[in-house]
Design an enzyme around this catalytic site. Sequence first.
Site, PDB file in Angstrom:
ATOM      1  N   ASP A 183      -3.675 -17.896   1.412  1.00 33.34           N
ATOM      2  CA  ASP A 183      -4.830 -18.526   0.749  1.00 33.34           C
ATOM      3  C   ASP A 183      -5.446 -19.578   1.660  1.00 33.34           C
ATOM      4  O   ASP A 183      -6.672 -19.684   1.792  1.00 33.34           O
ATOM      5  CB  ASP A 183      -4.443 -19.102  -0.621  1.00 33.34           C
ATOM      6  CG  ASP A 183      -3.112 -19.842  -0.611  1.00 33.34           C
ATOM      7  OD1 ASP A 183      -2.360 -19.719   0.380  1.00 33.34           O
ATOM      8  OD2 ASP A 183      -2.811 -20.543  -1.592  1.00 33.34           O
ATOM      9  N   ASP A 217     -11.356  -8.188   7.613  1.00 38.17           N
ATOM     10  CA  ASP A 217     -12.757  -8.015   7.207  1.00 38.17           C
ATOM     11  C   ASP A 217     -13.463  -9.362   7.141  1.00 38.17           C
ATOM     12  O   ASP A 217     -14.615  -9.495   7.566  1.00 38.17           O
ATOM     13  CB  ASP A 217     -12.845  -7.336   5.835  1.00 38.17           C
ATOM     14  CG  ASP A 217     -13.058  -5.834   5.956  1.00 38.17           C
ATOM     15  OD1 ASP A 217     -12.741  -5.285   7.031  1.00 38.17           O
ATOM     16  OD2 ASP A 217     -13.540  -5.219   4.988  1.00 38.17           O
ATOM     17  N   TYR A 250       0.820  -1.217   0.000  1.00 35.03           N
ATOM     18  CA  TYR A 250       0.000   0.000   0.000  1.00 35.03           C
ATOM     19  C   TYR A 250       0.853   1.267   0.000  1.00 35.03           C
ATOM     20  O   TYR A 250       0.376   2.338  -0.370  1.00 35.03           O
ATOM     21  CB  TYR A 250      -0.930   0.026   1.221  1.00 35.03           C
ATOM     22  CG  TYR A 250      -2.081  -0.962   1.162  1.00 35.03           C
ATOM     23  CD1 TYR A 250      -2.300  -1.751   0.033  1.00 35.03           C
ATOM     24  CD2 TYR A 250      -2.945  -1.098   2.231  1.00 35.03           C
ATOM     25  CE1 TYR A 250      -3.344  -2.661  -0.010  1.00 35.03           C
ATOM     26  CE2 TYR A 250      -3.997  -2.003   2.189  1.00 35.03           C
ATOM     27  CZ  TYR A 250      -4.187  -2.777   1.066  1.00 35.03           C
ATOM     28  OH  TYR A 250      -5.230  -3.672   1.029  1.00 35.03           O
ATOM     29  N   ASP A 306      -5.707  -6.507   5.756  1.00 36.95           N
ATOM     30  CA  ASP A 306      -6.882  -5.750   5.337  1.00 36.95           C
ATOM     31  C   ASP A 306      -8.003  -6.735   4.978  1.00 36.95           C
ATOM     32  O   ASP A 306      -9.146  -6.625   5.445  1.00 36.95           O
ATOM     33  CB  ASP A 306      -6.486  -4.906   4.118  1.00 36.95           C
ATOM     34  CG  ASP A 306      -7.551  -3.919   3.688  1.00 36.95           C
ATOM     35  OD1 ASP A 306      -8.600  -3.862   4.339  1.00 36.95           O
ATOM     36  OD2 ASP A 306      -7.332  -3.225   2.684  1.00 36.95           O
ATOM     37  N   LYS A 347       2.927 -15.492   2.346  1.00 36.39           N
ATOM     38  CA  LYS A 347       2.858 -16.184   1.058  1.00 36.39           C
ATOM     39  C   LYS A 347       4.313 -16.472   0.685  1.00 36.39           C
ATOM     40  O   LYS A 347       4.793 -16.101  -0.387  1.00 36.39           O
ATOM     41  CB  LYS A 347       2.138 -15.278   0.030  1.00 36.39           C
ATOM     42  CG  LYS A 347       1.800 -15.950  -1.273  1.00 36.39           C
ATOM     43  CD  LYS A 347       0.636 -16.919  -1.187  1.00 36.39           C
ATOM     44  CE  LYS A 347       0.437 -17.609  -2.528  1.00 36.39           C
ATOM     45  NZ  LYS A 347      -0.498 -18.750  -2.440  1.00 36.39           N
TER      46      LYS A 347
END
Length: 354
Positions: free
Chosen positions: A221, A249, A138, A245, A189
């Site tokens: 994943d 959620d 980001y 992020d 990852k």
Amino acid sequence: MKIAVLPGDGIGPEIVGQTLRVLDALRADGLPIEIEQAPLGGAAYDQYGQPYPEATQTLVRAADAVLLGAVGGPQYDQLDRPLRPERGLLAIRKDLGLFANLRPAVLYPELADASTLKPEVVSGLNIMIVRELTGDIYFGQPRGISVNELGEREAYNTMRYSESEVRRIAHVAFAIAMKRNRRLCSVDKANVLETTEFWKEIMIDVARDYPEVTLSHMYVDNAAMQLVRNPKQFDVMVTGNIFGDILSDEASMLTGSIGMLPSASLDENNKGLYEPSHGSAPDIAGKDLANPLATILSAAMMMRYTFNREDAATRIENAVKRVLAEGYRTGDIAQAGSRRVSCSGMGDAVVAAL
Ligand code: NAD
């Protein structure tokens, strides 16, 4: 305990108002709580012409912790971007150096029906997601959209973490695991991305300082899948900005009730900004309908993480559990047969339970 209180917009003043009653009750029982209020977001724009005015900056910098309601509303959507309420939120996070975002996903047994998952999968769920908030793809440079040497347009972002950035979020996550069930799952990852291979290596190194915490690793994943398959396997999860992020959620929605979820964002010294996970809910603002529990539970997190007062934090959380067990429900979590209350009615019930 110097607390800067920023009610904000929409339902913000209502939910913060009920939380102040809870803090008043704790003060009456001897906690040295000092409160000062200032505007943020649209309320600040209305008063000072900008979303994060100097008066608010001075107050939050001097405070030990900040309690925020929520910001934003349709009346501000046409403003120039730098003047919009959400900019106030980004500015305060940056100003205070808040790099660690703590998002619990807790499902109270009484509310198991609110989840879209089967009650036996989520009942009693209690996960803490620790998300790094100021680095990763980001913020990494270079970034942009340009034309490559073949004359074709291309776009790129850079996933980047420095060692010190990973170390400091690792320490926050291990310290939180120490206050909970001492299990930490680091999500990466590492099979594909060097940045997260580096992340994993540093997590393993920091783990040597916390021999009582069991550290595990999971690819992102798989973590997304495990959160819906068997979420109760997790205690604390730590991950970078973009994975956090998305996973936070996902985890919060396991509970099905956004009006119940608090959050915290901390700096290096555990100074924190505490706020509900939801927004300013303009559709129900000013009607005394909002659920104040996410904000009240944010105050409990403040007691635990900034002030190290586990006793006060547990007391608030137990009061919330008790009102739920007694059947009190605001509209968003109402069920057949429950005792339907307003925002202030829920505040009355919590203060009585305290
Ligand atoms: P929202 O979270 O405000 O509302 C989504 C839905 O959930 C609405 O139907 C609302 O009534 C309901 N809801 C939310 N909190 C509730 C509560 N405590 N009790 C009962 N019901 C509740 O999200 P949105 O509608 O996408 O955004 C509204 C405004 O809030 C926008 O201006 C947005 O930018 C802003 N926002 C602010 C924050 C923040 O301050 N941290 C976060 C998200 C959105």
